[in-house]
Write an enzyme that holds these catalytic residues in place. Structure first.
Site, PDB file in Angstrom:
ATOM      1  N   ALA A 267      19.047  22.205   6.160  1.00  0.00           N
ATOM      2  CA  ALA A 267      17.679  21.978   6.632  1.00  0.00           C
ATOM      3  C   ALA A 267      17.499  22.755   7.918  1.00  0.00           C
ATOM      4  O   ALA A 267      18.423  22.821   8.745  1.00  0.00           O
ATOM      5  CB  ALA A 267      17.419  20.489   6.874  1.00  0.00           C
TER       6      ALA A 267
ATOM      7  N   LEU B 247      15.946  21.906  10.372  1.00  0.00           N
ATOM      8  CA  LEU B 247      16.012  20.974  11.487  1.00  0.00           C
ATOM      9  C   LEU B 247      17.439  20.729  11.949  1.00  0.00           C
ATOM     10  O   LEU B 247      17.661  20.244  13.055  1.00  0.00           O
ATOM     11  CB  LEU B 247      15.396  19.624  11.076  1.00  0.00           C
ATOM     12  CG  LEU B 247      13.976  19.620  10.524  1.00  0.00           C
ATOM     13  CD1 LEU B 247      13.548  18.191  10.230  1.00  0.00           C
ATOM     14  CD2 LEU B 247      13.020  20.282  11.487  1.00  0.00           C
ATOM     15  N   SER B 248      18.408  21.039  11.112  1.00  0.00           N
ATOM     16  CA  SER B 248      19.796  20.670  11.360  1.00  0.00           C
ATOM     17  C   SER B 248      20.502  21.671  12.272  1.00  0.00           C
ATOM     18  O   SER B 248      20.672  22.835  11.895  1.00  0.00           O
ATOM     19  CB  SER B 248      20.550  20.583  10.030  1.00  0.00           C
ATOM     20  OG  SER B 248      21.945  20.568  10.226  1.00  0.00           O
ATOM     21  N   PRO B 249      20.971  21.246  13.457  1.00  0.00           N
ATOM     22  CA  PRO B 249      21.739  22.169  14.302  1.00  0.00           C
ATOM     23  C   PRO B 249      22.984  22.719  13.598  1.00  0.00           C
ATOM     24  O   PRO B 249      23.221  23.933  13.639  1.00  0.00           O
ATOM     25  CB  PRO B 249      22.085  21.315  15.525  1.00  0.00           C
ATOM     26  CG  PRO B 249      21.010  20.297  15.588  1.00  0.00           C
ATOM     27  CD  PRO B 249      20.693  19.974  14.152  1.00  0.00           C
TER      28      PRO B 249
END
Length: 226
Positions: free
Chosen positions: A9, A11-13
């Site tokens: 995603a 959004l995922s670091p």
């Protein structure tokens, strides 16, 4: 052999760390977006690949499955790197990189998760000060680790590509938390990382999108409690 499949995603670091590593290597990925808020990672077909139901996850062209971003980026460099610059063979250097990867997993990203998971998944309306303080301690610890241009020595390594994704996400949600005068070595390192040609597209934009989602979710949670 087909492309490496990446389940992730924006959004995922950790997912962004994998994307930046692949970009550095010139490795083209076939990306499968996973919507964590919709529970894509809990679907049986995904859990079958990763019983921990976390992202990122890769499926290599030969069917090899690897999950955990730190394991993935080491795998990609070991298999597809044209040289060992991101993960040098020297035992002492590699030990320092491994330590930084564990620091990201156990400190930077762990504190990130502890703060944001209650907001995203459990309807929290709170911004606990102690958790904000822990994030700031993470800044201080990383600042103290940096003695050269990069986290390990004077060249970019996996340590930098991993840690910068967590730090960028801190910055995006808490822009006032970071004081460049208080953390000068960290600030200089961040500016150095921003010069990577793929930094904004992969990391900065993803971190800002994450911050927007969290801010919206926090507002929704508070509205629901009224």
């Amino acid at each position: 052999m087909g492309k490496v499949q990446l389940y992730t995603a924006k959004l995922s670091p950790p997912g962004r760390a994998v994307e930046m590593t692949a970009k550095y290597l010139g490795l083209e990925l076939d990306i499968h977006p996973i919507n964590l808020l919709a529970g894509d990672h809990l679907k049986p077909e995904f859990v079958k690949m990763n019983p921990q139901h976390t992202i990122p996850l890769i499926v290599d062209g030969d069917g090899t499955i690897v999950y955990d971003s730190h394991a993935i980026i080491i795998y990609l460099v070991s298999k597809y790197g044209k040289d060992d610059s991101l993960y040098p063979q020297d035992a002492a250097t590699r030990a320092k990189i491994n330590a930084a990867l564990h620091f990201d997993s156990g400190v930077l990203f762990a504190r990130f998760r502890f703060y944001f998971e209650p907001i995203l998944y459990f309807g929290s309306t709170d911004i606990p000060q102690d958790r904000i303080d822990y994030l700031k301690i993470g800044y201080q610890l990383l600042n103290d680790m940096i003695v050269d241009d990069y986290i390990v020595g004077n060249q970019l390594t996996l340590a930098d590509l991993s840690c910068i994704t967590s730090i960028a996400s801190y910055h995006a949600f808490f822009p006032c938390l970071f004081d460049s005068a208080q953390f000068p070595k960290l600030a200089a390192w961040v500016e150095r990382m921003k010069k990577l040609p793929y930094y904004k597209e992969i990391n900065q934009d993803g971190a800002e999108e994450f911050a927007t989602v969290c801010q919206d979710k926090l507002a929704q949670n508070r509205a629901a409690k009224k």
